[in-house]
Scaffold this motif. Structure first.
Motif, PDB file in Angstrom:
ATOM      1  N   CYS A 127       0.848  -1.196   0.000  1.00  0.00           N
ATOM      2  CA  CYS A 127       0.000   0.000   0.000  1.00  0.00           C
ATOM      3  C   CYS A 127       0.883   1.246   0.000  1.00  0.00           C
ATOM      4  O   CYS A 127       1.806   1.369   0.822  1.00  0.00           O
ATOM      5  N   THR A 128       0.603   2.167  -0.895  1.00  0.00           N
ATOM      6  CA  THR A 128       1.430   3.361  -1.013  1.00  0.00           C
ATOM      7  C   THR A 128       1.276   4.263   0.205  1.00  0.00           C
ATOM      8  O   THR A 128       0.160   4.559   0.644  1.00  0.00           O
TER       9      THR A 128
ATOM     10  N   ARG B 119      -6.371   5.326   2.862  1.00  0.00           N
ATOM     11  CA  ARG B 119      -6.217   4.784   4.216  1.00  0.00           C
ATOM     12  C   ARG B 119      -7.352   3.854   4.618  1.00  0.00           C
ATOM     13  O   ARG B 119      -7.111   2.790   5.206  1.00  0.00           O
ATOM     14  N   SER B 120      -8.585   4.222   4.315  1.00  0.00           N
ATOM     15  CA  SER B 120      -9.718   3.383   4.717  1.00  0.00           C
ATOM     16  C   SER B 120      -9.625   1.994   4.098  1.00  0.00           C
ATOM     17  O   SER B 120      -9.889   0.983   4.763  1.00  0.00           O
ATOM     18  N   ARG B 121      -9.234   1.936   2.840  1.00  0.00           N
ATOM     19  CA  ARG B 121      -9.091   0.636   2.177  1.00  0.00           C
ATOM     20  C   ARG B 121      -7.919  -0.142   2.770  1.00  0.00           C
ATOM     21  O   ARG B 121      -8.005  -1.361   2.988  1.00  0.00           O
ATOM     22  N   ALA B 122      -6.812   0.544   3.052  1.00  0.00           N
ATOM     23  CA  ALA B 122      -5.627  -0.129   3.583  1.00  0.00           C
ATOM     24  C   ALA B 122      -5.870  -0.720   4.976  1.00  0.00           C
ATOM     25  O   ALA B 122      -5.341  -1.784   5.309  1.00  0.00           O
ATOM     26  N   LEU B 123      -6.701  -0.049   5.786  1.00  0.00           N
ATOM     27  CA  LEU B 123      -6.894  -0.480   7.171  1.00  0.00           C
ATOM     28  C   LEU B 123      -8.210  -1.228   7.407  1.00  0.00           C
ATOM     29  O   LEU B 123      -8.478  -1.657   8.536  1.00  0.00           O
ATOM     30  N   LYS B 124      -9.016  -1.404   6.386  1.00  0.00           N
ATOM     31  CA  LYS B 124     -10.300  -2.078   6.562  1.00  0.00           C
ATOM     32  C   LYS B 124     -10.115  -3.516   7.053  1.00  0.00           C
ATOM     33  O   LYS B 124      -9.412  -4.317   6.449  1.00  0.00           O
ATOM     34  N   GLY B 125     -10.740  -3.827   8.191  1.00  0.00           N
ATOM     35  CA  GLY B 125     -10.702  -5.179   8.718  1.00  0.00           C
ATOM     36  C   GLY B 125      -9.399  -5.580   9.369  1.00  0.00           C
ATOM     37  O   GLY B 125      -9.208  -6.749   9.733  1.00  0.00           O
ATOM     38  N   VAL B 126      -8.486  -4.630   9.554  1.00  0.00           N
ATOM     39  CA  VAL B 126      -7.181  -4.943  10.131  1.00  0.00           C
ATOM     40  C   VAL B 126      -7.303  -5.196  11.634  1.00  0.00           C
ATOM     41  O   VAL B 126      -7.976  -4.455  12.354  1.00  0.00           O
ATOM     42  N   ASP B 127      -6.652  -6.266  12.105  1.00  0.00           N
ATOM     43  CA  ASP B 127      -6.649  -6.602  13.531  1.00  0.00           C
ATOM     44  C   ASP B 127      -5.581  -5.825  14.301  1.00  0.00           C
ATOM     45  O   ASP B 127      -5.792  -5.440  15.452  1.00  0.00           O
ATOM     46  N   VAL B 128      -4.415  -5.647  13.670  1.00  0.00           N
ATOM     47  CA  VAL B 128      -3.296  -4.987  14.340  1.00  0.00           C
ATOM     48  C   VAL B 128      -2.655  -3.991  13.381  1.00  0.00           C
ATOM     49  O   VAL B 128      -2.270  -4.350  12.263  1.00  0.00           O
ATOM     50  N   TYR B 129      -2.531  -2.745  13.830  1.00  0.00           N
ATOM     51  CA  TYR B 129      -1.792  -1.724  13.106  1.00  0.00           C
ATOM     52  C   TYR B 129      -0.400  -1.636  13.716  1.00  0.00           C
ATOM     53  O   TYR B 129      -0.248  -1.496  14.935  1.00  0.00           O
ATOM     54  N   ILE B 130       0.629  -1.730  12.893  1.00  0.00           N
ATOM     55  CA  ILE B 130       2.012  -1.642  13.374  1.00  0.00           C
ATOM     56  C   ILE B 130       2.649  -0.436  12.703  1.00  0.00           C
ATOM     57  O   ILE B 130       2.822  -0.416  11.475  1.00  0.00           O
ATOM     58  N   GLY B 131       2.969   0.578  13.497  1.00  0.00           N
ATOM     59  CA  GLY B 131       3.335   1.850  12.904  1.00  0.00           C
ATOM     60  C   GLY B 131       4.637   2.459  13.388  1.00  0.00           C
ATOM     61  O   GLY B 131       5.424   1.843  14.111  1.00  0.00           O
TER      62      GLY B 131
END
Length: 240
Positions: A112-113, A146-158
């Motif tokens: 994801c860009t 962003r909404s598409r990249a994070l949709k349904g994500v369990d864990v965000y690692i940033g």
């Protein structure tokens, strides 16, 4: 899916016992190990984890120069990154496209860009194995779509380069640098991601009192309804 943070230090001189090596994540699934990023202080050291594939988010030294002597497995990166890394002696170079999903050793990977650098454009990785999905982006200012990249994500690692200080600069019409953790937790709140892990730790984390910093982060995350932890070298998380 098992996540092991084998490195959590950003591109800084400071280090301590919990943040020693440049940020790198080992993702394991069905006895396959995928290593994400291999910075310059991993040179000669990453082989002990026996990765079956290596993914690169971008071409900065603290993410890719551990591969100066080559790799014993396929290495995946975008065409843009490979142009910056054409001097790496890697036998099996594979290209990732940002417009489709790839399957790497049984794990679904979508590049994801993200915005981070003009000299070394970066991506984040949305990864799915079994029932679980993670998003990994250790260097970024913001996420495109962003909404598409994070949709349904369990864990965000940033990106942990900064907790609340501004580390964003403008070059012409582009923003470069690092989004504060505060901003990234707001993204999680808006996209209904309940859990965030912070890696690529900068001096504000590495040189701070861990207890005070942890309390500050919990307050910040609690205001947004998100749980957060700072990752450290050797930390493991199992998604089951």
């Amino acid at each position: 899916m098992k996540l092991k943070f084998i490195g959590t230090r950003g591109n800084i001189e400071a280090k301590n016992r919990r943040h020693r090596r440049h940020s790198s994540l080992l993702v394991s699934y069905n006895n396959q190990n995928l290593m994400i990023d291999c910075g310059k202080d991993w040179r000669g050291n990453f082989q002990k984890y026996s990765p079956q594939a290596i993914l690169l988010t971008h071409a900065h030294p603290d993410h890719a120069f551990g591969l100066k002597d080559g790799a014993p497995c396929p290495v995946y990166a975008t065409s843009t990154s490979w142009k910056k890394l054409d001097d790496l002696e890697i036998d099996d170079k594979r290209k990732l496209s940002t417009d489709k999903k790839h399957t790497v050793k049984g794990i679904e990977v979508k590049a994801c860009t993200v915005e981070h650098s003009l000299k070394a454009p970066a991506v984040g990785f949305r990864m799915k194995a079994g029932r679980h999905q993670i998003f990994y982006a250790p260097d970024l200012v913001y996420i495109h779509e962003r909404s598409r990249a994070l949709k349904g994500v369990d864990v965000y690692i940033g990106d942990g380069a900064t907790i609340d200080r501004s580390f964003v600069r403008k070059r012409g019409d582009y923003l470069i640098g690092h989004a504060p953790v505060r901003t990234q937790l707001t993204w999680c709140q808006k996209e209904n991601v309940d859990f965030a892990l912070i890696t690529h730790c900068g001096s504000q984390i590495v040189e701070s009192d861990e207890r005070k910093l942890g309390a500050k982060l919990r307050r910040m995350a609690g205001e947004r309804g998100v749980s957060v932890k700072i990752a450290y070298d050797g930390m493991e998380t199992v998604l089951s």
